[in-house]
Scaffold this active site. Structure first.
Site, PDB file in Angstrom:
ATOM      1  N   ASP A   1       0.842  -1.278   0.038  1.00 52.30           N
ATOM      2  CA  ASP A   1       0.008  -0.012   0.058  1.00 52.30           C
ATOM      3  C   ASP A   1       0.771   1.133  -0.044  1.00 52.30           C
ATOM      4  OD1 ASP A   1      -1.910   1.877   0.399  1.00 52.30           O
ATOM      5  OD2 ASP A   1      -2.067   1.461   2.494  1.00 52.30           O
TER       6      ASP A   1
ATOM      7  N   SER B   1      -0.092   4.197   2.783  1.00 57.29           N
ATOM      8  CA  SER B   1       0.225   4.208   4.304  1.00 57.29           C
ATOM      9  C   SER B   1       1.843   3.579   4.540  1.00 57.29           C
ATOM     10  CB  SER B   1      -0.712   3.214   4.917  1.00 57.29           C
ATOM     11  OG  SER B   1      -0.531   1.808   4.576  1.00 57.29           O
TER      12      SER B   1
ATOM     13  N   ASN C   1       2.983   1.599   7.519  1.00 54.67           N
ATOM     14  CA  ASN C   1       3.296   0.784   8.627  1.00 54.67           C
ATOM     15  C   ASN C   1       3.156  -0.668   7.976  1.00 54.67           C
ATOM     16  OD1 ASN C   1       2.326   3.107  10.215  1.00 54.67           O
ATOM     17  ND2 ASN C   1       3.532   1.811  11.718  1.00 54.67           N
TER      18      ASN C   1
ATOM     19  N   TRP D   1       1.586  -4.121   9.222  1.00 59.26           N
ATOM     20  CA  TRP D   1       0.805  -5.067  10.307  1.00 59.26           C
ATOM     21  C   TRP D   1       0.419  -6.172   9.846  1.00 59.26           C
ATOM     22  CZ3 TRP D   1      -4.114  -6.130   9.743  1.00 59.26           C
ATOM     23  CH2 TRP D   1      -5.049  -5.460   9.027  1.00 59.26           C
TER      24      TRP D   1
ATOM     25  N   TYR E   1     -10.145   2.628  10.975  1.00 55.03           N
ATOM     26  CA  TYR E   1     -10.820   2.288   9.748  1.00 55.03           C
ATOM     27  C   TYR E   1     -12.405   2.282   9.928  1.00 55.03           C
ATOM     28  CZ  TYR E   1      -6.131   0.474   8.163  1.00 55.03           C
ATOM     29  OH  TYR E   1      -4.641   0.394   7.711  1.00 55.03           O
TER      30      TYR E   1
ATOM     31  N   ASP F   1      -2.181   6.070  -5.327  1.00 53.31           N
ATOM     32  CA  ASP F   1      -2.320   5.137  -4.150  1.00 53.31           C
ATOM     33  C   ASP F   1      -2.635   3.646  -4.347  1.00 53.31           C
ATOM     34  OD1 ASP F   1      -2.816   4.050  -1.801  1.00 53.31           O
ATOM     35  OD2 ASP F   1      -4.297   5.448  -0.997  1.00 53.31           O
TER      36      ASP F   1
ATOM     37  N   THR G   1      -5.976   2.282  -2.985  1.00 48.23           N
ATOM     38  CA  THR G   1      -7.516   2.803  -3.637  1.00 48.23           C
ATOM     39  C   THR G   1      -7.776   2.165  -4.710  1.00 48.23           C
ATOM     40  OG1 THR G   1      -6.970   4.766  -2.019  1.00 48.23           O
ATOM     41  CG2 THR G   1      -8.657   4.905  -3.986  1.00 48.23           C
TER      42      THR G   1
END
Length: 402
Positions: free
Chosen positions: A106, A109, A111, A113, A148, A288, A291
């Site tokens: 992505d 963003s 991070n 996880w 989110y 992005d 998206t």
């Protein structure tokens, strides 16, 4: 030295030593080969998408996740809807020995996880990271939380070796998620199990170093770029290349544009037109990969829908007449002085080209006045336009996808 005075025993000792040294040498050679491959052509990650864009847009119960953009210090975050189940995802491994996950790569963003071993039922049957199984795990424990949709995704920070392709990234900070209720039931049944962010450290939660930044630090000879090729059809797989650019994935020459900020992959668009009619000028854009659609100011998207004679299928989703696709105008997006042309078949979602039901691949999004108009170039744009994300030069490079 052998305990017994025996040639046989000495042979075994010698053989044991030789095997250990050979295995060590093989590991070193494998790592060196990976490093040379990274420097020469990059590491290629296969990308898949589990659902067609059309099927998700058509579903009134399709789950969306709110993507939050913080564009100015102290400003209010701006949220847009990104449909679950249609993001492109690929493999990553964490720990020693490796624990495998599918994640969304992505660019919106920063991070990494994945679900923790003690994640609630909100993680469904997804694979979960188990720190007790990894010899390279380092505890951190700092709380992690992002918002989110209808709720949080939260957990705690940890550190371990993250392997991208064949390249180990040592001591990488990441989040173990224990609560994923903010992503709803759609996440628990989706094929991907986490997110690997590729944006800048400035927007990273807890100031955790993003994976690509760690990779550049640990492999200083690699080219500081990554590039996306997204398959043009739902059945075609995409590819993410770290540290390299595959010239077979695009045609013509790359057009380069500078970034205007080091938070998201953000640059400027000179104009947006439908055919020979200019609709919008001088706006910021974010490229992005997380998206699914193109997004723009709601009034502009509504104007485009009206120009095309679209009917509203669901709030913010527009239905078009498939029989008129050959007559619809081209979408003209000028970035870096070059006009990128999206044909109607590029910006209209036509399931399997069956001409049964066609949906406009755009949605409206409004920004606060102090931020100004913003467009998101999501997967609809990136499928047509091969994109190189150049961290070293702080630029984006574009060419038509092959």
């Amino acid at each position: 030295m052998c305990i017994r005075d025996s040639c046989y025993c000495c042979l075994l000792c010698s053989l044991s030593f030789t095997i250990k040294e050979t295995m060590k040498a093989v590991c070193v050679l494998f790592l060196l080969a990976s490093i040379f491959a990274l420097a020469a052509m990059g590491i290629k990650i296969p990308l898949k998408r589990e659902k067609s864009l059309h099927s998700v847009l058509r579903d009134p119960h399709a789950r969306t996740q709110k993507r939050t953009y913080n564009l100015k210090a102290g400003g209010d975050p701006v949220e847009i809807d990104s449909f679950m189940g249609i993001q492109f995802y690929g493999p990553v491994s964490i720990g020693t020995p490796s624990q495998d996950f599918l994640v969304v790569y992505d660019t919106g963003s920063s991070n990494l996880w994945v679900p923790a071993a003690n994640c609630t039922t909100s993680c469904g049957l997804k694979p979960r990271y188990d720190a007790t199984r990894s010899s390279t795990y380092v505890a951190n424990g700092e709380p992690f939380a992002v918002l989110y949709g209808s709720g949080p995704v939260s957990g705690y920070m940890s550190q371990d070796t993250v392997t991208v392709g064949s390249i180990p990234v040592n001591g990488q900070p990441f989040a173990e998620v224990t609560n994923a209720t903010g992503l709803g039931m759609a996440f628990s049944v989706a094929k991907w199990a986490g997110i690997l962010g590729l944006a800048f450290p400035t927007i990273s939660v807890n100031h955790a170093t993003p994976v690509f930044n760690s990779m550049m630090n640990q492999y200083p000879n690699m080219d500081k770029v990554f590039s996306f090729y997204l398959g043009k059809t739902d059945a075609e797989h995409g590819e993410l290349n770290f540290g390299g650019i595959d010239k077979t994935k695009y045609t013509g020459e790359l057009t380069s544009v500078p970034l205007i900020a080091e938070n998201y992959w953000q640059t400027e668009m000179q104009s947006f037109a439908m055919g020979n009619q200019t609709i919008h000028t001088n706006a910021h854009i974010i490229v992005d990969s997380g998206t699914s659609l193109l997004t723009g100011p709601t009034a502009v998207v509504t104007q485009i829908a009206q120009m095309l004679g679209a009917n509203q299928l669901l709030p913010g989703r527009y239905l078009l007449d498939c029989s008129k696709i050959p007559t619809y105008p081209d979408m003209m997006i000028t970035i870096g002085g070059k006009t990128w042309v999206l044909k109607p078949e590029d910006y209209i979602i036509n399931a399997e080209n069956a001409n049964v039901e066609c949906i406009l691949g755009m949605m409206g999004m409004d920004m606060p006045p102090n931020v100004g108009p913003l467009w998101i170039m999501g997967d609809v744009f990136m499928k047509k336009v091969f994109t190189v994300f150049d961290y070293g030069q702080k630029m984006l490079h574009f060419a038509y996808a092959a």
